[in-house]
Design an enzyme around this catalytic site. Structure first.
Site, short mmCIF file in Angstrom:
data_model
loop_
_atom_site.label_atom_id
_atom_site.label_comp_id
_atom_site.label_asym_id
_atom_site.label_seq_id
_atom_site.Cartn_x
_atom_site.Cartn_y
_atom_site.Cartn_z
N ASP A 67 79.27 37.47 -4.30
CA ASP A 67 79.53 37.87 -5.67
C ASP A 67 78.75 39.14 -6.03
O ASP A 67 77.86 39.58 -5.30
CB ASP A 67 79.20 36.74 -6.64
CG ASP A 67 77.88 36.03 -6.33
OD1 ASP A 67 77.08 36.57 -5.55
OD2 ASP A 67 77.66 34.95 -6.88
N ASN A 136 73.90 24.40 -13.08
CA ASN A 136 75.08 23.68 -13.58
C ASN A 136 76.06 23.37 -12.45
O ASN A 136 77.19 22.98 -12.70
CB ASN A 136 75.77 24.52 -14.68
CG ASN A 136 76.20 25.89 -14.18
OD1 ASN A 136 76.11 26.18 -12.98
ND2 ASN A 136 76.67 26.73 -15.08
N HIS A 138 77.13 25.57 -10.19
CA HIS A 138 77.98 26.67 -9.74
C HIS A 138 77.62 27.10 -8.32
O HIS A 138 76.48 26.99 -7.88
CB HIS A 138 77.99 27.86 -10.72
CG HIS A 138 76.76 28.69 -10.76
ND1 HIS A 138 76.21 29.15 -11.93
CD2 HIS A 138 75.96 29.20 -9.77
CE1 HIS A 138 75.16 29.89 -11.66
NE2 HIS A 138 74.98 29.93 -10.36
N GLU A 143 81.86 28.79 -12.13
CA GLU A 143 81.19 27.96 -13.13
C GLU A 143 81.95 26.64 -13.32
O GLU A 143 83.12 26.55 -12.96
CB GLU A 143 81.16 28.72 -14.47
CG GLU A 143 80.47 30.08 -14.40
CD GLU A 143 78.95 29.99 -14.39
OE1 GLU A 143 78.40 28.88 -14.22
OE2 GLU A 143 78.31 31.04 -14.52
C1 F6R Z 1 74.10 34.24 -5.81
C2 F6R Z 1 74.97 33.17 -6.25
C3 F6R Z 1 74.53 32.10 -7.19
C4 F6R Z 1 73.14 31.56 -6.87
C5 F6R Z 1 72.72 30.47 -7.87
C6 F6R Z 1 71.33 29.97 -7.63
O1 F6R Z 1 74.79 35.12 -4.95
O2 F6R Z 1 76.09 33.16 -5.87
O3 F6R Z 1 75.47 31.06 -7.17
O4 F6R Z 1 73.15 31.03 -5.57
O5 F6R Z 1 72.82 30.98 -9.17
O6 F6R Z 1 70.44 31.02 -7.89
P1 F6R Z 1 68.88 30.90 -7.57
O7 F6R Z 1 68.76 30.85 -6.10
O8 F6R Z 1 68.28 32.15 -8.15
O9 F6R Z 1 68.41 29.64 -8.23
#
Ligand code: F6R
Length: 243
Positions: A67, A136, A138, A143
């Site tokens: 992403d 959440n 994701h 989401e």
């Molecule tokens: C990042 C991504 C997100 C993160 C998620 C957890 O490329 O796709 O889904 O993996 O938000 O983020 P952290 O590791 O910062 O808790």
């Protein structure tokens, strides 16, 4: 699904790095799907260390990231391109021309997403997809919703994701409100999936994702239906699991 609980965050990174390295050794021209966020930093540190020690090489590796924020150029210090360069690509022997991220600056969302999905499809999708886990549930920026998005697409970020990411920006107003992301279908087409999570604040969502019902309100729960998933969590994130 294989779930590994480690004592520490650093150990989570080195155990997850072993999974990546087994893939790289089995197929030196592997296509890796990569993630950003704070969770995989210890994993990228372990890969960097092993590359510098000559144990692995990224010379023939191709990567596609999950992403990218919409509107941020790769030079912005919160763009995912910047993150990947800083934590992995600039530290290992990878050919940058083989590292792919969605272009956050392309205003034509449909064209950007369709081209990325097509490139992945033409490449036969990825051998190993690394994922983090949002609070959440994701994965990528998919989401909670009433359906599982299939292909790469543009998303409006939820309030909770914007708030969670605000710690990395000067203020919450600076956090982009949209992003481009691979779809759940894109992720599920990976031949192997490796998910990492750490910290007590991920314990509930780790349990709901991997030991709860498969529902689009918990996007990561769909991974229960994939044939080859390894989940590596530290003991805090794994504390509510029934093992
Ligand atoms: C990042 C991504 C997100 C993160 C998620 C957890 O490329 O796709 O889904 O993996 O938000 O983020 P952290 O590791 O910062 O808790």
């Amino acid at each position: 699904m294989k779930i590994i609980v480690t004592d520490t965050y650093e150990e989570m990174g080195s155990v997850a790095a072993q999974v990546v390295e087994v893939q790289m050794e089995a197929k030196p021209g592997s296509i890796l799907g990569l993630a950003t966020g704070t969770t995989p930093i210890s994993l990228y540190d372990a890969l960097t260390e092993d590359c510098k020690a000559g144990k692995i090489s990224f010379a023939d590796i191709t990567t596609y990231n999950l992403d990218e924020y919409r509107g941020l150029p790769g030079t912005h210090d919160q763009s995912y391109r910047y993150f990947m360069d800083k934590y992995l690509f600039d530290r290992v022997d990878i050919d940058k021309a083989r590292t792919h991220l969605l272009d956050g600056t392309n205003p034509d969302a449909d064209a950007e997403c369709a081209a990325y999905e097509k490139e992945l499809a033409d490449a036969g999708y990825v051998d190993l997809q690394l994922l983090g886990l949002g609070h959440n549930g994701h994965i990528g920026f998919n989401e909670p919703a009433d359906h599982f998005p299939v292909d790469t697409h543009l998303v409006d970020l939820t309030e909770s994701t914007i708030t969670a990411n605000a710690r990395l920006f000067d203020s919450v107003e600076d956090v982009p409100t949209q992003a481009y992301t691979m779809g759940i279908g894109t992720c599920m087409k990976a031949r192997k999936i490796l998910l990492v999570a750490n910290g007590a604040n991920k314990a509930r969502i780790v349990r709901d994702s991997f030991q709860g019902p498969v529902v689009p309100q918990v996007p990561a729960s769909i991974l229960q239906l994939h044939a080859d998933v390894t989940v590596v969590v530290d003991k805090e994130a794994g504390s509510l699991l029934d093992l």
